[in-house]
Design a protein around this motif. Structure first.
Motif, PDB file in Angstrom:
ATOM      1  N   GLN A 167       7.740  -9.055  -5.325  1.00 28.68           N
ATOM      2  CA  GLN A 167       8.582  -7.870  -5.120  1.00 28.68           C
ATOM      3  C   GLN A 167       7.916  -6.621  -5.696  1.00 28.68           C
ATOM      4  N   LYS A 168       7.309  -6.766  -6.884  1.00 26.86           N
ATOM      5  CA  LYS A 168       6.626  -5.622  -7.512  1.00 26.86           C
ATOM      6  C   LYS A 168       5.424  -5.188  -6.691  1.00 26.86           C
ATOM      7  N   VAL A 169       4.686  -6.140  -6.145  1.00 27.18           N
ATOM      8  CA  VAL A 169       3.540  -5.799  -5.298  1.00 27.18           C
ATOM      9  C   VAL A 169       4.025  -5.096  -4.039  1.00 27.18           C
ATOM     10  N   GLY A 170       5.115  -5.586  -3.475  1.00 29.66           N
ATOM     11  CA  GLY A 170       5.674  -4.939  -2.283  1.00 29.66           C
ATOM     12  C   GLY A 170       6.129  -3.513  -2.580  1.00 29.66           C
ATOM     13  N   ASP A 171       6.778  -3.317  -3.735  1.00 34.96           N
ATOM     14  CA  ASP A 171       7.211  -1.971  -4.122  1.00 34.96           C
ATOM     15  C   ASP A 171       6.015  -1.045  -4.323  1.00 34.96           C
ATOM     16  N   ALA A 172       4.960  -1.542  -4.952  1.00 32.08           N
ATOM     17  CA  ALA A 172       3.763  -0.731  -5.175  1.00 32.08           C
ATOM     18  C   ALA A 172       3.118  -0.364  -3.842  1.00 32.08           C
ATOM     19  N   ALA A 173       3.071  -1.305  -2.924  1.00 35.87           N
ATOM     20  CA  ALA A 173       2.498  -1.014  -1.599  1.00 35.87           C
ATOM     21  C   ALA A 173       3.336   0.040  -0.880  1.00 35.87           C
ATOM     22  N   GLN A 174       4.634  -0.037  -1.024  1.00 35.20           N
ATOM     23  CA  GLN A 174       5.508   0.972  -0.411  1.00 35.20           C
ATOM     24  C   GLN A 174       5.234   2.347  -1.004  1.00 35.20           C
ATOM     25  N   ASN A 175       5.058   2.404  -2.329  1.00 36.66           N
ATOM     26  CA  ASN A 175       4.758   3.682  -2.988  1.00 36.66           C
ATOM     27  C   ASN A 175       3.433   4.256  -2.513  1.00 36.66           C
ATOM     28  N   VAL A 176       2.407   3.395  -2.362  1.00 43.71           N
ATOM     29  CA  VAL A 176       1.109   3.862  -1.869  1.00 43.71           C
ATOM     30  C   VAL A 176       1.249   4.357  -0.443  1.00 43.71           C
ATOM     31  N   GLY A 177       2.010   3.647   0.362  1.00 42.52           N
ATOM     32  CA  GLY A 177       2.211   4.091   1.748  1.00 42.52           C
ATOM     33  C   GLY A 177       2.937   5.431   1.805  1.00 42.52           C
ATOM     34  N   ASP A 178       3.957   5.603   0.955  1.00 40.86           N
ATOM     35  CA  ASP A 178       4.680   6.882   0.918  1.00 40.86           C
ATOM     36  C   ASP A 178       3.759   8.012   0.465  1.00 40.86           C
ATOM     37  N   ALA A 179       2.936   7.748  -0.528  1.00 42.31           N
ATOM     38  CA  ALA A 179       2.013   8.772  -1.035  1.00 42.31           C
ATOM     39  C   ALA A 179       0.992   9.148   0.028  1.00 42.31           C
ATOM     40  N   ALA A 180       0.533   8.158   0.802  1.00 37.78           N
ATOM     41  CA  ALA A 180      -0.445   8.441   1.865  1.00 37.78           C
ATOM     42  C   ALA A 180       0.181   9.303   2.949  1.00 37.78           C
ATOM     43  N   GLN A 181       1.433   9.020   3.275  1.00 38.31           N
ATOM     44  CA  GLN A 181       2.092   9.855   4.282  1.00 38.31           C
ATOM     45  C   GLN A 181       2.308  11.283   3.799  1.00 38.31           C
ATOM     46  N   GLU A 182       2.612  11.445   2.547  1.00 41.04           N
ATOM     47  CA  GLU A 182       2.794  12.789   1.966  1.00 41.04           C
ATOM     48  C   GLU A 182       1.474  13.554   1.959  1.00 41.04           C
ATOM     49  N   ALA A 183       0.375  12.838   1.707  1.00 40.93           N
ATOM     50  CA  ALA A 183      -0.948  13.491   1.649  1.00 40.93           C
ATOM     51  C   ALA A 183      -1.380  13.967   3.026  1.00 40.93           C
ATOM     52  N   VAL A 184      -0.988  13.279   4.066  1.00 40.06           N
ATOM     53  CA  VAL A 184      -1.377  13.636   5.424  1.00 40.06           C
ATOM     54  C   VAL A 184      -0.612  14.863   5.902  1.00 40.06           C
ATOM     55  N   LYS A 185       0.571  15.126   5.428  1.00 42.10           N
ATOM     56  CA  LYS A 185       1.402  16.250   5.898  1.00 42.10           C
ATOM     57  C   LYS A 185       0.811  17.558   5.585  1.00 42.10           C
TER      58      LYS A 185
END
Length: 85
Positions: free
Chosen positions: A67-85
């Motif tokens: 669950q923690k790994v999944g949450d961390a992956a979600q955070n990285v994905g959210d950060a990547a989307q924010e960086a692209v904007k």
């Protein structure tokens, strides 16, 4: 059960009688064996419950880590989307 009676006559005329009684052998160890089997079953049950308890704890720890790994992956994905904007 077989009984044997032996009579011995001495040269002076006296007799001696010996009786041999053959009895069925007693059964020894029935209670002891039962207690031994019960103790072995109790030990086996204790070990099995300990193993199952450890298995549940291990499964819970793996689930929590996943669950923690999944949450961390979600955070990285959210950060990547924010960086692209």
């Amino acid at each position: 059960m077989a009984d044997e009676i032996h009579t011995t006559r001495e040269p002076d005329g006296t007799t001696h009688t010996t009786t041999i009684v053959d009895r069925d052998p007693k059964r020894v160890g029935g209670t002891g064996m039962t207690l031994l089997v019960l103790a072995a079953l109790a030990i086996a049950a204790f070990v099995a419950f300990q193993f199952l308890g450890n298995e549940r704890a291990e499964t819970g720890a793996v689930t929590e880590a996943a669950q923690k790994v999944g949450d961390a992956a979600q955070n990285v994905g959210d950060a990547a989307q924010e960086a692209v904007k």
